[in-house]
Motif scaffolding. Structure first.
Motif, PDB file in Angstrom:
ATOM      1  N   GLN A 267       9.132 -15.788   0.976  1.00 36.51           N
ATOM      2  CA  GLN A 267       9.703 -15.056   0.947  1.00 36.51           C
ATOM      3  C   GLN A 267       8.020 -13.995   2.034  1.00 36.51           C
ATOM      4  OE1 GLN A 267       8.382 -12.214  -2.231  1.00 36.51           O
ATOM      5  NE2 GLN A 267      10.581 -10.625  -1.773  1.00 36.51           N
ATOM      6  N   TYR A 268       9.010 -13.861   2.710  1.00 36.15           N
ATOM      7  CA  TYR A 268       7.603 -12.797   3.957  1.00 36.15           C
ATOM      8  C   TYR A 268       8.695 -12.012   4.763  1.00 36.15           C
ATOM      9  CZ  TYR A 268      10.831 -14.913   7.816  1.00 36.15           C
ATOM     10  OH  TYR A 268      11.606 -15.182   8.941  1.00 36.15           O
ATOM     11  N   GLU A 269       7.271 -11.008   5.366  1.00 37.60           N
ATOM     12  CA  GLU A 269       7.856  -9.538   6.537  1.00 37.60           C
ATOM     13  C   GLU A 269       6.718  -9.821   7.390  1.00 37.60           C
ATOM     14  OE1 GLU A 269      10.227  -7.574   5.937  1.00 37.60           O
ATOM     15  OE2 GLU A 269      10.861  -7.966   3.975  1.00 37.60           O
ATOM     16  N   ILE A 270       7.501  -8.993   8.755  1.00 36.29           N
ATOM     17  CA  ILE A 270       7.078  -9.437   9.843  1.00 36.29           C
ATOM     18  C   ILE A 270       6.998  -7.876  10.184  1.00 36.29           C
ATOM     19  CG2 ILE A 270       7.811  -9.632  11.950  1.00 36.29           C
ATOM     20  CD1 ILE A 270       9.312 -11.830  12.181  1.00 36.29           C
ATOM     21  N   VAL A 271       5.658  -7.605   9.744  1.00 35.55           N
ATOM     22  CA  VAL A 271       4.995  -6.154  10.605  1.00 35.55           C
ATOM     23  C   VAL A 271       4.872  -6.534  12.304  1.00 35.55           C
ATOM     24  CG1 VAL A 271       3.309  -4.636  10.354  1.00 35.55           C
ATOM     25  CG2 VAL A 271       4.661  -5.761   8.360  1.00 35.55           C
ATOM     26  N   ASP A 272       4.971  -5.631  13.242  1.00 36.79           N
ATOM     27  CA  ASP A 272       5.360  -4.722  14.067  1.00 36.79           C
ATOM     28  C   ASP A 272       4.470  -4.541  14.411  1.00 36.79           C
ATOM     29  OD1 ASP A 272       4.757  -5.647  16.710  1.00 36.79           O
ATOM     30  OD2 ASP A 272       6.827  -5.884  17.540  1.00 36.79           O
ATOM     31  N   GLY A 273       3.144  -3.688  15.217  1.00 38.59           N
ATOM     32  CA  GLY A 273       2.537  -2.571  15.333  1.00 38.59           C
ATOM     33  C   GLY A 273       3.577  -2.541  16.567  1.00 38.59           C
ATOM     34  N   ASN A 274       3.921  -2.956  17.843  1.00 43.77           N
ATOM     35  CA  ASN A 274       4.784  -2.271  18.498  1.00 43.77           C
ATOM     36  C   ASN A 274       6.003  -1.728  18.082  1.00 43.77           C
ATOM     37  OD1 ASN A 274       1.885  -3.742  20.638  1.00 43.77           O
ATOM     38  ND2 ASN A 274       3.638  -5.388  21.013  1.00 43.77           N
ATOM     39  N   LEU A 275       6.018  -2.127  16.939  1.00 47.86           N
ATOM     40  CA  LEU A 275       7.922  -1.480  16.961  1.00 47.86           C
ATOM     41  C   LEU A 275       7.474  -0.430  15.859  1.00 47.86           C
ATOM     42  CD1 LEU A 275      10.335  -1.730  16.595  1.00 47.86           C
ATOM     43  CD2 LEU A 275      10.381  -3.489  14.955  1.00 47.86           C
ATOM     44  N   GLU A 276       6.271  -0.883  14.872  1.00 50.16           N
ATOM     45  CA  GLU A 276       6.289   0.828  13.597  1.00 50.16           C
ATOM     46  C   GLU A 276       4.618   1.596  13.940  1.00 50.16           C
ATOM     47  OE1 GLU A 276       7.254   0.134  10.423  1.00 50.16           O
ATOM     48  OE2 GLU A 276       7.506  -1.656  10.223  1.00 50.16           O
ATOM     49  N   ASP A 277       5.277   2.691  13.548  1.00 50.76           N
ATOM     50  CA  ASP A 277       4.496   4.064  13.729  1.00 50.76           C
ATOM     51  C   ASP A 277       3.118   3.481  13.277  1.00 50.76           C
ATOM     52  OD1 ASP A 277       6.661   5.410  15.238  1.00 50.76           O
ATOM     53  OD2 ASP A 277       7.533   5.959  13.744  1.00 50.76           O
ATOM     54  N   ASP A 278       2.971   3.492  12.422  1.00 47.06           N
ATOM     55  CA  ASP A 278       1.698   3.187  11.269  1.00 47.06           C
ATOM     56  C   ASP A 278       1.592   1.379  10.710  1.00 47.06           C
ATOM     57  OD1 ASP A 278      -0.269   2.898   9.876  1.00 47.06           O
ATOM     58  OD2 ASP A 278      -0.367   5.394   9.218  1.00 47.06           O
ATOM     59  N   PRO A 279       1.633   0.689  11.105  1.00 43.43           N
ATOM     60  CA  PRO A 279       1.609  -0.274  11.282  1.00 43.43           C
ATOM     61  C   PRO A 279       0.412  -0.585   9.444  1.00 43.43           C
ATOM     62  CG  PRO A 279       0.305  -0.796  13.003  1.00 43.43           C
ATOM     63  CD  PRO A 279       1.254   0.431  13.023  1.00 43.43           C
ATOM     64  N   THR A 280      -0.095   0.006   9.698  1.00 42.67           N
ATOM     65  CA  THR A 280      -1.468  -0.182   8.386  1.00 42.67           C
ATOM     66  C   THR A 280      -0.562   0.224   7.405  1.00 42.67           C
ATOM     67  OG1 THR A 280      -3.562  -0.756  10.291  1.00 42.67           O
ATOM     68  CG2 THR A 280      -3.508  -0.525   7.509  1.00 42.67           C
ATOM     69  N   ALA A 281      -0.286   1.454   7.373  1.00 38.05           N
ATOM     70  CA  ALA A 281       0.460   2.020   6.142  1.00 38.05           C
ATOM     71  C   ALA A 281       1.448   1.153   5.900  1.00 38.05           C
ATOM     72  CB  ALA A 281       1.096   3.601   6.248  1.00 38.05           C
ATOM     73  N   ARG A 282       2.723   0.831   6.540  1.00 39.37           N
ATOM     74  CA  ARG A 282       3.059  -0.552   6.323  1.00 39.37           C
ATOM     75  C   ARG A 282       2.671  -1.777   5.405  1.00 39.37           C
ATOM     76  NH1 ARG A 282       8.371  -1.334   4.024  1.00 39.37           N
ATOM     77  NH2 ARG A 282       8.851  -3.557   5.012  1.00 39.37           N
ATOM     78  N   ILE A 283       1.609  -2.540   6.244  1.00 37.46           N
ATOM     79  CA  ILE A 283       1.448  -3.397   5.359  1.00 37.46           C
ATOM     80  C   ILE A 283       0.948  -2.660   3.473  1.00 37.46           C
ATOM     81  CG2 ILE A 283      -0.770  -5.314   5.437  1.00 37.46           C
ATOM     82  CD1 ILE A 283      -0.121  -5.108   8.171  1.00 37.46           C
ATOM     83  N   LEU A 284       0.010  -1.743   3.632  1.00 39.49           N
ATOM     84  CA  LEU A 284      -0.036  -0.937   2.135  1.00 39.49           C
ATOM     85  C   LEU A 284       0.636  -0.776   1.950  1.00 39.49           C
ATOM     86  CD1 LEU A 284      -2.933   1.123   3.833  1.00 39.49           C
ATOM     87  CD2 LEU A 284      -3.492  -1.056   2.266  1.00 39.49           C
TER      88      LEU A 284
END
Length: 489
Positions: free
Chosen positions: A33-50
Protein backbone atom coordinates in the motif's frame (compact mmCIF):
# COMPACT_ATOMS: atom_id res chain seq x y z
CA UNK A 1 1.66 2.39 4.07
CA UNK A 2 4.70 3.76 2.24
CA UNK A 3 4.81 7.38 1.12
CA UNK A 4 6.83 8.25 -1.97
CA UNK A 5 7.58 11.97 -1.91
CA UNK A 6 8.76 13.96 -4.91
CA UNK A 7 9.62 17.45 -3.60
CA UNK A 8 8.93 20.48 -5.70
CA UNK A 9 11.65 21.10 -8.26
CA UNK A 10 10.17 23.49 -10.80
CA UNK A 11 7.37 25.92 -11.54
CA UNK A 12 3.91 24.45 -12.16
CA UNK A 13 3.94 25.19 -15.89
CA UNK A 14 7.21 23.27 -16.28
CA UNK A 15 6.25 20.19 -14.26
CA UNK A 16 6.61 16.80 -15.90
CA UNK A 17 5.89 13.26 -14.77
CA UNK A 18 7.97 12.39 -11.66
CA UNK A 19 9.78 9.46 -13.25
CA UNK A 20 11.96 8.72 -10.20
CA UNK A 21 9.09 8.01 -7.82
CA UNK A 22 7.06 6.33 -10.57
CA UNK A 23 9.89 3.82 -10.97
CA UNK A 24 9.75 3.07 -7.24
CA UNK A 25 5.96 2.89 -7.39
CA UNK A 26 6.26 0.27 -10.13
CA UNK A 27 8.27 -1.91 -7.74
CA UNK A 28 5.59 -1.53 -5.05
CA UNK A 29 2.52 -1.85 -7.27
CA UNK A 30 0.42 -4.88 -6.35
CA UNK A 31 2.68 -5.67 -3.37
CA UNK A 32 2.38 -2.76 -0.97
CA UNK A 33 0.00 0.00 0.00
CA UNK A 34 1.55 3.30 -1.03
CA UNK A 35 0.80 6.90 -1.97
CA UNK A 36 2.69 9.31 -4.21
CA UNK A 37 2.94 12.92 -3.03
CA UNK A 38 4.29 15.23 -5.72
CA UNK A 39 5.35 18.68 -4.59
CA UNK A 40 5.08 19.93 -8.17
CA UNK A 41 1.36 19.11 -8.05
CA UNK A 42 0.34 19.64 -4.41
CA UNK A 43 -0.09 23.17 -3.05
CA UNK A 44 1.16 22.01 0.36
CA UNK A 45 2.90 18.63 0.09
CA UNK A 46 3.99 18.65 3.74
CA UNK A 47 0.37 19.02 4.85
CA UNK A 48 -0.61 16.17 2.53
CA UNK A 49 2.05 13.91 4.07
CA UNK A 50 0.92 14.84 7.57
CA UNK A 51 -2.64 13.99 6.58
CA UNK A 52 -1.55 10.54 5.40
CA UNK A 53 0.40 9.97 8.62
CA UNK A 54 -2.70 10.87 10.65
CA UNK A 55 -4.83 8.35 8.73
CA UNK A 56 -2.41 5.46 8.24
CA UNK A 57 0.46 3.65 9.88
CA UNK A 58 3.45 4.82 7.85
CA UNK A 59 6.30 2.33 7.57
CA UNK A 60 8.57 4.58 5.53
CA UNK A 61 8.71 8.04 4.01
CA UNK A 62 10.80 7.78 0.84
CA UNK A 63 12.11 11.12 -0.44
CA UNK A 64 13.60 11.69 -3.90
CA UNK A 65 16.12 14.55 -4.01
CA UNK A 66 18.07 16.27 -6.77
CA UNK A 67 20.64 18.96 -5.89
CA UNK A 68 19.21 22.46 -5.87
CA UNK A 69 15.64 23.57 -5.09
CA UNK A 70 14.34 20.01 -4.80
CA UNK A 71 16.92 19.18 -2.13
CA UNK A 72 15.86 22.28 -0.17
CA UNK A 73 12.19 21.26 -0.36
CA UNK A 74 13.12 17.72 0.71
CA UNK A 75 15.06 19.11 3.67
CA UNK A 76 12.22 21.37 4.85
CA UNK A 77 9.55 18.67 4.67
CA UNK A 78 11.74 15.96 6.22
CA UNK A 79 12.67 18.25 9.09
CA UNK A 80 9.00 19.01 9.81
CA UNK A 81 7.94 15.36 9.65
CA UNK A 82 10.74 14.39 12.02
CA UNK A 83 9.73 17.15 14.46
CA UNK A 84 6.06 16.15 14.53
CA UNK A 85 6.38 12.40 14.00
CA UNK A 86 9.83 11.23 15.13
CA UNK A 87 8.80 7.56 14.82
CA UNK A 88 8.38 7.71 11.00
CA UNK A 89 11.53 6.37 9.28
CA UNK A 90 12.80 8.71 6.54
CA UNK A 91 14.84 7.50 3.58
CA UNK A 92 16.42 9.75 0.96
CA UNK A 93 17.24 8.53 -2.53
CA UNK A 94 18.06 10.02 -5.91
CA UNK A 95 20.96 11.97 -7.32
CA UNK A 96 21.76 14.17 -4.30
CA UNK A 97 22.13 11.42 -1.67
CA UNK A 98 23.80 9.13 -4.20
CA UNK A 99 26.54 11.69 -4.82
CA UNK A 100 26.59 13.21 -1.32
CA UNK A 101 25.59 10.33 1.02
CA UNK A 102 27.68 11.72 3.89
CA UNK A 103 25.93 15.08 3.76
CA UNK A 104 22.49 13.48 3.57
CA UNK A 105 23.07 11.16 6.54
CA UNK A 106 24.50 13.99 8.61
CA UNK A 107 20.98 15.40 8.79
CA UNK A 108 19.15 14.30 11.93
CA UNK A 109 15.97 13.78 9.94
CA UNK A 110 17.48 11.26 7.49
CA UNK A 111 17.71 7.66 8.70
CA UNK A 112 18.56 5.87 5.44
CA UNK A 113 20.13 6.73 2.12
CA UNK A 114 19.61 4.70 -1.05
CA UNK A 115 22.57 5.07 -3.40
CA UNK A 116 21.95 4.64 -7.11
CA UNK A 117 19.09 2.54 -8.44
CA UNK A 118 16.45 2.21 -5.76
CA UNK A 119 13.75 -0.28 -6.77
CA UNK A 120 15.23 -3.45 -5.26
CA UNK A 121 16.89 -1.58 -2.40
CA UNK A 122 13.53 -0.15 -1.35
CA UNK A 123 11.88 -3.58 -1.24
CA UNK A 124 14.74 -5.07 0.76
CA UNK A 125 14.76 -2.10 3.15
CA UNK A 126 11.08 -2.70 3.86
CA UNK A 127 11.88 -6.35 4.59
CA UNK A 128 14.60 -5.25 7.01
CA UNK A 129 12.32 -2.78 8.78
CA UNK A 130 9.82 -5.61 9.27
CA UNK A 131 12.50 -7.81 10.84
CA UNK A 132 12.74 -10.25 7.92
CA UNK A 133 16.40 -9.53 7.16
CA UNK A 134 19.30 -7.50 8.56
CA UNK A 135 19.94 -3.94 7.42
CA UNK A 136 23.55 -4.76 6.62
CA UNK A 137 22.39 -7.23 3.96
CA UNK A 138 20.70 -4.51 1.85
CA UNK A 139 23.06 -3.53 -0.95
CA UNK A 140 23.11 0.10 -2.02
CA UNK A 141 22.00 1.26 1.44
CA UNK A 142 23.70 3.65 3.87
CA UNK A 143 22.18 4.14 7.30
CA UNK A 144 22.63 5.17 10.91
CA UNK A 145 22.16 2.60 13.64
CA UNK A 146 20.55 3.19 17.06
CA UNK A 147 23.83 4.57 18.38
CA UNK A 148 24.15 7.03 15.50
CA UNK A 149 27.00 5.10 13.88
CA UNK A 150 27.08 5.12 10.10
CA UNK A 151 27.10 2.03 7.91
CA UNK A 152 27.69 1.85 4.15
CA UNK A 153 26.66 -1.42 2.55
CA UNK A 154 28.11 -2.70 -0.70
CA UNK A 155 27.12 -1.34 -4.08
CA UNK A 156 24.08 -2.75 -5.85
CA UNK A 157 24.56 -3.85 -9.47
CA UNK A 158 22.39 -1.86 -11.85
CA UNK A 159 19.57 -3.50 -13.77
CA UNK A 160 18.19 -2.46 -17.13
CA UNK A 161 14.69 -0.94 -17.52
CA UNK A 162 13.30 -4.16 -19.05
CA UNK A 163 13.87 -5.97 -15.73
CA UNK A 164 11.29 -3.80 -13.97
CA UNK A 165 7.56 -3.32 -14.57
CA UNK A 166 6.07 -0.27 -16.27
CA UNK A 167 5.39 2.88 -14.33
CA UNK A 168 1.86 2.83 -12.84
CA UNK A 169 0.67 5.95 -14.67
CA UNK A 170 -2.87 5.43 -13.38
CA UNK A 171 -1.66 6.44 -9.91
CA UNK A 172 -1.27 10.05 -11.06
CA UNK A 173 -3.45 12.56 -12.96
CA UNK A 174 -1.23 12.27 -16.05
CA UNK A 175 -3.12 14.97 -17.92
CA UNK A 176 -1.83 17.56 -15.42
CA UNK A 177 1.76 16.72 -16.38
CA UNK A 178 1.42 16.93 -20.16
CA UNK A 179 2.04 20.63 -20.59
CA UNK A 180 2.90 22.66 -23.69
CA UNK A 181 6.48 23.02 -24.85
CA UNK A 182 8.41 23.89 -27.99
CA UNK A 183 7.84 20.29 -29.07
CA UNK A 184 4.07 20.05 -28.70
CA UNK A 185 0.93 20.94 -26.78
CA UNK A 186 1.02 17.84 -24.55
CA UNK A 187 4.64 16.93 -23.82
CA UNK A 188 5.41 13.72 -21.94
CA UNK A 189 8.76 12.53 -20.59
CA UNK A 190 10.42 9.13 -20.62
CA UNK A 191 13.66 7.54 -19.41
CA UNK A 192 14.80 4.60 -21.52
CA UNK A 193 18.16 3.70 -19.95
CA UNK A 194 20.27 3.88 -16.82
CA UNK A 195 23.98 4.41 -16.29
CA UNK A 196 26.72 5.92 -18.42
CA UNK A 197 29.82 4.17 -19.81
CA UNK A 198 31.85 7.37 -20.10
CA UNK A 199 34.18 8.94 -17.55
CA UNK A 200 33.78 12.72 -17.88
CA UNK A 201 35.61 14.10 -14.85
CA UNK A 202 33.11 16.88 -14.10
CA UNK A 203 29.98 14.70 -14.10
CA UNK A 204 28.42 12.68 -11.27
CA UNK A 205 26.06 10.49 -13.30
CA UNK A 206 28.68 7.80 -13.83
CA UNK A 207 29.40 7.75 -10.11
CA UNK A 208 25.75 7.61 -9.07
CA UNK A 209 24.30 5.19 -11.59
CA UNK A 210 27.09 2.96 -12.79
CA UNK A 211 29.64 2.77 -15.59
CA UNK A 212 27.53 0.66 -17.91
CA UNK A 213 24.51 1.97 -19.77
CA UNK A 214 21.62 -0.47 -19.80
CA UNK A 215 19.03 0.39 -22.41
CA UNK A 216 15.35 -0.35 -22.66
CA UNK A 217 14.35 -2.48 -25.63
CA UNK A 218 12.87 -0.53 -28.58
CA UNK A 219 9.71 -2.65 -28.32
CA UNK A 220 9.09 -1.60 -24.71
CA UNK A 221 9.93 2.07 -25.34
CA UNK A 222 7.45 2.25 -28.20
CA UNK A 223 4.81 0.37 -26.20
CA UNK A 224 5.05 2.91 -23.37
CA UNK A 225 4.96 5.84 -25.77
CA UNK A 226 1.95 4.33 -27.51
CA UNK A 227 0.21 4.07 -24.14
CA UNK A 228 0.90 7.74 -23.41
CA UNK A 229 -0.38 8.75 -26.84
CA UNK A 230 -3.53 6.62 -26.88
CA UNK A 231 -4.57 6.96 -23.23
CA UNK A 232 -3.47 10.51 -22.42
CA UNK A 233 -3.12 12.32 -25.75
CA UNK A 234 0.63 12.94 -25.64
CA UNK A 235 1.89 14.56 -28.86
CA UNK A 236 5.55 15.03 -27.95
CA UNK A 237 8.16 13.63 -25.60
CA UNK A 238 11.44 14.54 -23.94
CA UNK A 239 13.82 11.64 -23.33
CA UNK A 240 15.86 12.14 -20.17
CA UNK A 241 18.59 9.58 -20.97
CA UNK A 242 22.20 10.74 -20.76
CA UNK A 243 23.01 8.94 -24.02
CA UNK A 244 19.84 8.24 -25.95
CA UNK A 245 21.75 7.12 -29.04
CA UNK A 246 24.40 4.79 -27.64
CA UNK A 247 24.33 2.28 -30.52
CA UNK A 248 23.42 3.00 -34.11
CA UNK A 249 21.52 -0.27 -34.65
CA UNK A 250 19.43 0.37 -31.53
CA UNK A 251 18.76 3.97 -32.57
CA UNK A 252 17.72 2.95 -36.07
CA UNK A 253 15.35 0.24 -34.86
CA UNK A 254 13.78 2.51 -32.24
CA UNK A 255 13.23 5.34 -34.72
CA UNK A 256 11.74 3.01 -37.33
CA UNK A 257 9.35 1.60 -34.72
CA UNK A 258 8.19 4.95 -33.34
CA UNK A 259 7.83 6.91 -36.58
CA UNK A 260 4.10 6.08 -36.89
CA UNK A 261 3.36 7.79 -33.55
CA UNK A 262 4.02 11.21 -35.13
CA UNK A 263 5.67 12.55 -31.98
CA UNK A 264 8.02 15.53 -31.90
CA UNK A 265 10.82 14.89 -29.44
CA UNK A 266 14.04 15.93 -27.73
CA UNK A 267 16.89 13.81 -26.40
CA UNK A 268 20.54 13.90 -25.33
CA UNK A 269 23.36 12.30 -27.30
CA UNK A 270 27.14 12.13 -27.58
CA UNK A 271 29.03 14.08 -30.19
CA UNK A 272 31.52 11.29 -30.93
CA UNK A 273 28.87 8.59 -31.30
CA UNK A 274 26.48 10.49 -33.57
CA UNK A 275 29.25 11.94 -35.72
CA UNK A 276 29.82 8.37 -36.95
CA UNK A 277 26.18 7.68 -37.81
CA UNK A 278 25.26 7.19 -41.45
CA UNK A 279 23.09 9.60 -43.40
CA UNK A 280 20.43 6.89 -43.51
CA UNK A 281 20.28 6.77 -39.71
CA UNK A 282 20.14 10.55 -39.44
CA UNK A 283 17.25 10.52 -41.91
CA UNK A 284 15.46 7.85 -39.86
CA UNK A 285 15.92 9.93 -36.69
CA UNK A 286 14.40 12.95 -38.45
CA UNK A 287 11.50 10.89 -39.83
CA UNK A 288 10.74 9.61 -36.35
CA UNK A 289 10.07 13.20 -35.22
CA UNK A 290 13.33 14.27 -33.58
CA UNK A 291 13.28 18.07 -33.39
CA UNK A 292 16.24 18.82 -31.11
CA UNK A 293 19.24 17.00 -29.64
CA UNK A 294 21.31 18.13 -26.65
CA UNK A 295 25.08 17.58 -26.98
CA UNK A 296 27.70 18.09 -24.28
CA UNK A 297 30.32 19.88 -26.38
CA UNK A 298 31.91 21.18 -23.13
CA UNK A 299 34.88 23.08 -24.58
CA UNK A 300 36.33 24.54 -27.74
CA UNK A 301 39.79 23.28 -26.78
CA UNK A 302 40.92 19.75 -27.52
CA UNK A 303 43.44 19.85 -24.67
CA UNK A 304 40.61 20.64 -22.23
CA UNK A 305 38.43 17.85 -23.62
CA UNK A 306 41.33 15.45 -23.08
CA UNK A 307 41.78 16.57 -19.46
CA UNK A 308 38.02 16.24 -18.90
CA UNK A 309 38.24 12.66 -20.19
CA UNK A 310 35.32 13.63 -22.41
CA UNK A 311 36.34 11.36 -25.27
CA UNK A 312 35.32 13.78 -28.04
CA UNK A 313 37.08 16.28 -30.28
CA UNK A 314 36.18 19.78 -31.40
CA UNK A 315 36.17 18.57 -35.01
CA UNK A 316 33.45 16.05 -34.16
CA UNK A 317 31.34 18.83 -32.65
CA UNK A 318 31.68 20.87 -35.84
CA UNK A 319 30.68 17.81 -37.84
CA UNK A 320 27.55 17.44 -35.71
CA UNK A 321 26.71 21.12 -36.25
CA UNK A 322 26.96 20.59 -40.00
CA UNK A 323 24.99 17.34 -40.14
CA UNK A 324 22.17 18.45 -37.88
CA UNK A 325 21.69 21.47 -40.16
CA UNK A 326 21.66 19.14 -43.16
CA UNK A 327 18.83 17.07 -41.66
CA UNK A 328 16.86 19.90 -40.07
CA UNK A 329 17.46 18.94 -36.43
CA UNK A 330 18.27 21.71 -33.95
CA UNK A 331 21.39 20.98 -31.88
CA UNK A 332 21.82 22.23 -28.32
CA UNK A 333 25.51 22.55 -27.47
CA UNK A 334 26.41 22.84 -23.80
CA UNK A 335 29.76 24.25 -22.69
CA UNK A 336 31.35 24.23 -19.22
CA UNK A 337 33.96 26.96 -19.41
CA UNK A 338 36.82 27.72 -17.03
CA UNK A 339 39.28 24.84 -16.94
CA UNK A 340 41.13 25.32 -13.62
CA UNK A 341 44.50 24.55 -15.20
CA UNK A 342 44.26 27.51 -17.60
CA UNK A 343 40.83 29.15 -17.42
CA UNK A 344 41.79 32.21 -19.48
CA UNK A 345 43.02 30.17 -22.43
CA UNK A 346 40.06 27.79 -22.23
CA UNK A 347 37.64 30.73 -22.21
CA UNK A 348 39.22 32.50 -25.19
CA UNK A 349 39.39 29.35 -27.30
CA UNK A 350 35.86 28.22 -26.43
CA UNK A 351 34.25 31.57 -27.24
CA UNK A 352 35.95 31.56 -30.63
CA UNK A 353 34.78 27.99 -31.14
CA UNK A 354 31.16 28.88 -30.38
CA UNK A 355 31.30 31.58 -33.04
CA UNK A 356 32.57 28.95 -35.48
CA UNK A 357 29.61 26.69 -34.63
CA UNK A 358 27.22 29.57 -35.27
CA UNK A 359 28.74 30.13 -38.71
CA UNK A 360 28.20 26.47 -39.59
CA UNK A 361 24.72 26.16 -38.06
CA UNK A 362 23.09 29.42 -36.92
CA UNK A 363 20.16 27.43 -35.46
CA UNK A 364 22.43 25.89 -32.82
CA UNK A 365 21.25 26.59 -29.28
CA UNK A 366 24.17 27.51 -27.03
CA UNK A 367 24.20 26.77 -23.28
CA UNK A 368 27.10 28.26 -21.33
CA UNK A 369 28.00 27.30 -17.77
CA UNK A 370 30.97 27.74 -15.46
CA UNK A 371 32.95 24.61 -14.73
CA UNK A 372 31.75 23.06 -11.45
CA UNK A 373 33.31 19.92 -9.96
CA UNK A 374 31.36 16.95 -8.64
CA UNK A 375 32.91 14.60 -6.08
CA UNK A 376 32.77 10.84 -6.37
CA UNK A 377 30.60 8.96 -3.85
CA UNK A 378 32.24 8.70 -0.42
CA UNK A 379 34.87 11.24 -1.55
CA UNK A 380 34.83 13.90 1.14
CA UNK A 381 37.61 15.90 -0.46
CA UNK A 382 35.84 16.57 -3.72
CA UNK A 383 38.95 16.24 -5.87
CA UNK A 384 38.58 17.26 -9.48
CA UNK A 385 41.11 17.15 -12.29
CA UNK A 386 43.91 19.58 -11.72
CA UNK A 387 44.26 18.34 -8.10
CA UNK A 388 42.11 21.16 -6.81
CA UNK A 389 40.25 20.48 -3.57
CA UNK A 390 36.79 21.92 -2.99
CA UNK A 391 35.42 21.98 0.59
CA UNK A 392 31.92 20.72 -0.14
CA UNK A 393 29.22 21.22 2.54
CA UNK A 394 28.71 18.33 4.93
CA UNK A 395 24.92 18.61 5.38
CA UNK A 396 21.77 19.46 3.40
CA UNK A 397 21.55 22.73 5.35
CA UNK A 398 25.03 23.61 4.11
CA UNK A 399 24.02 22.91 0.53
CA UNK A 400 20.93 25.10 1.03
CA UNK A 401 23.05 28.17 1.75
CA UNK A 402 22.95 30.81 -1.01
CA UNK A 403 26.61 30.33 -1.93
CA UNK A 404 26.18 26.61 -2.53
CA UNK A 405 22.77 26.91 -4.17
CA UNK A 406 24.37 29.25 -6.69
CA UNK A 407 27.20 26.74 -7.09
CA UNK A 408 24.74 23.90 -7.69
CA UNK A 409 22.72 25.89 -10.21
CA UNK A 410 25.89 27.24 -11.83
CA UNK A 411 24.63 30.79 -11.39
CA UNK A 412 27.78 32.00 -9.64
CA UNK A 413 30.19 29.26 -8.67
CA UNK A 414 32.79 31.56 -7.03
CA UNK A 415 35.42 29.22 -8.45
CA UNK A 416 38.74 30.26 -6.87
CA UNK A 417 40.69 29.62 -10.08
CA UNK A 418 38.43 31.82 -12.23
CA UNK A 419 39.55 35.45 -12.30
CA UNK A 420 36.84 38.05 -12.03
CA UNK A 421 37.55 39.47 -15.50
CA UNK A 422 37.45 35.99 -17.05
CA UNK A 423 34.16 35.18 -15.36
CA UNK A 424 32.79 38.52 -16.53
CA UNK A 425 33.85 37.74 -20.10
CA UNK A 426 32.02 34.41 -19.98
CA UNK A 427 28.86 35.99 -18.57
CA UNK A 428 28.93 38.89 -21.01
CA UNK A 429 29.45 36.63 -23.99
CA UNK A 430 26.55 34.47 -22.81
CA UNK A 431 24.11 37.36 -22.82
CA UNK A 432 25.36 38.67 -26.16
CA UNK A 433 25.09 35.34 -27.99
CA UNK A 434 21.80 34.55 -26.23
CA UNK A 435 20.36 37.87 -27.39
CA UNK A 436 21.76 37.62 -30.91
CA UNK A 437 20.10 34.19 -31.25
CA UNK A 438 17.21 34.03 -28.73
CA UNK A 439 16.18 30.49 -27.90
CA UNK A 440 13.35 29.03 -29.96
CA UNK A 441 12.16 27.08 -26.92
CA UNK A 442 10.29 29.91 -25.22
CA UNK A 443 6.86 29.40 -26.76
CA UNK A 444 5.42 32.37 -24.85
CA UNK A 445 7.81 35.00 -26.21
CA UNK A 446 6.24 37.22 -28.91
CA UNK A 447 8.03 37.53 -32.23
CA UNK A 448 8.79 41.21 -31.70
CA UNK A 449 10.80 40.43 -28.55
CA UNK A 450 13.16 38.16 -30.44
CA UNK A 451 13.64 40.69 -33.22
CA UNK A 452 14.27 43.45 -30.69
CA UNK A 453 16.99 41.43 -28.91
CA UNK A 454 18.60 40.43 -32.21
CA UNK A 455 18.80 44.02 -33.45
CA UNK A 456 20.03 45.30 -30.10
CA UNK A 457 22.86 42.76 -29.90
CA UNK A 458 23.89 42.45 -33.56
CA UNK A 459 26.59 45.13 -33.49
CA UNK A 460 28.18 43.68 -30.36
CA UNK A 461 28.41 40.21 -31.82
CA UNK A 462 29.69 41.50 -35.16
CA UNK A 463 32.43 43.58 -33.52
CA UNK A 464 33.33 40.99 -30.81
CA UNK A 465 32.52 43.65 -28.23
CA UNK A 466 31.14 42.01 -25.10
CA UNK A 467 32.04 44.49 -22.35
CA UNK A 468 29.39 46.31 -20.33
CA UNK A 469 26.24 44.96 -22.05
CA UNK A 470 23.96 47.05 -19.83
CA UNK A 471 21.33 47.49 -22.52
CA UNK A 472 21.08 43.73 -23.03
CA UNK A 473 20.70 43.06 -19.32
CA UNK A 474 17.92 45.66 -19.17
CA UNK A 475 16.21 44.28 -22.28
CA UNK A 476 16.40 40.71 -20.97
CA UNK A 477 14.87 41.76 -17.67
CA UNK A 478 12.04 43.50 -19.52
CA UNK A 479 11.42 40.63 -21.94
CA UNK A 480 12.29 37.83 -19.50
CA UNK A 481 13.01 35.32 -22.25
CA UNK A 482 13.30 31.74 -21.06
CA UNK A 483 16.86 30.50 -20.59
CA UNK A 484 17.38 26.82 -21.61
CA UNK A 485 20.09 26.37 -18.96
CA UNK A 486 17.74 27.31 -16.13
CA UNK A 487 15.05 24.92 -17.37
CA UNK A 488 17.43 21.99 -17.66
CA UNK A 489 18.81 22.09 -14.12
Amino acid sequence: MIILYHPRATRPRSRRLPLAVLALAAALEGKEQYEIVDGNLEDDPTARILELIARHKIELLGVSAMPGPQMVAAMETSREIRRLHPHVPICWGGYFPSIYPDAALNARYVDFVVRGQGEDTLLELLDALRGNRSLDSVKGLSYKDMFGLRHDNGERPMKGPDEFPWSPFHRLPVEKYLGPSFFGKRTAVHHASIGCPFNCSFCGVHAAYGNKEKMESPERTVAILTHLVECYGADSVQFYDMNFFLREDHARELCDRMAHLNLRWWCEARVDIMSRYSDETFAAIKRAGCAMIFFGAESGSDWVLEEMQKGITTQQTLEIARRTRQFGIIPEFSFVIGNPNDPDRDTRETLRFIRKIKRINPDSEIIIQHYTPTPQPHDAGGEMYGKIEVPFPDSPAGWAAKEWMNFTLRIDTNAPWLKRRTKKLIDNFEIVVGSRWPTVQDIRAPRWSRIFLQVLSAWRYALHFYNFPFELHLANQFISLRKPKRESL
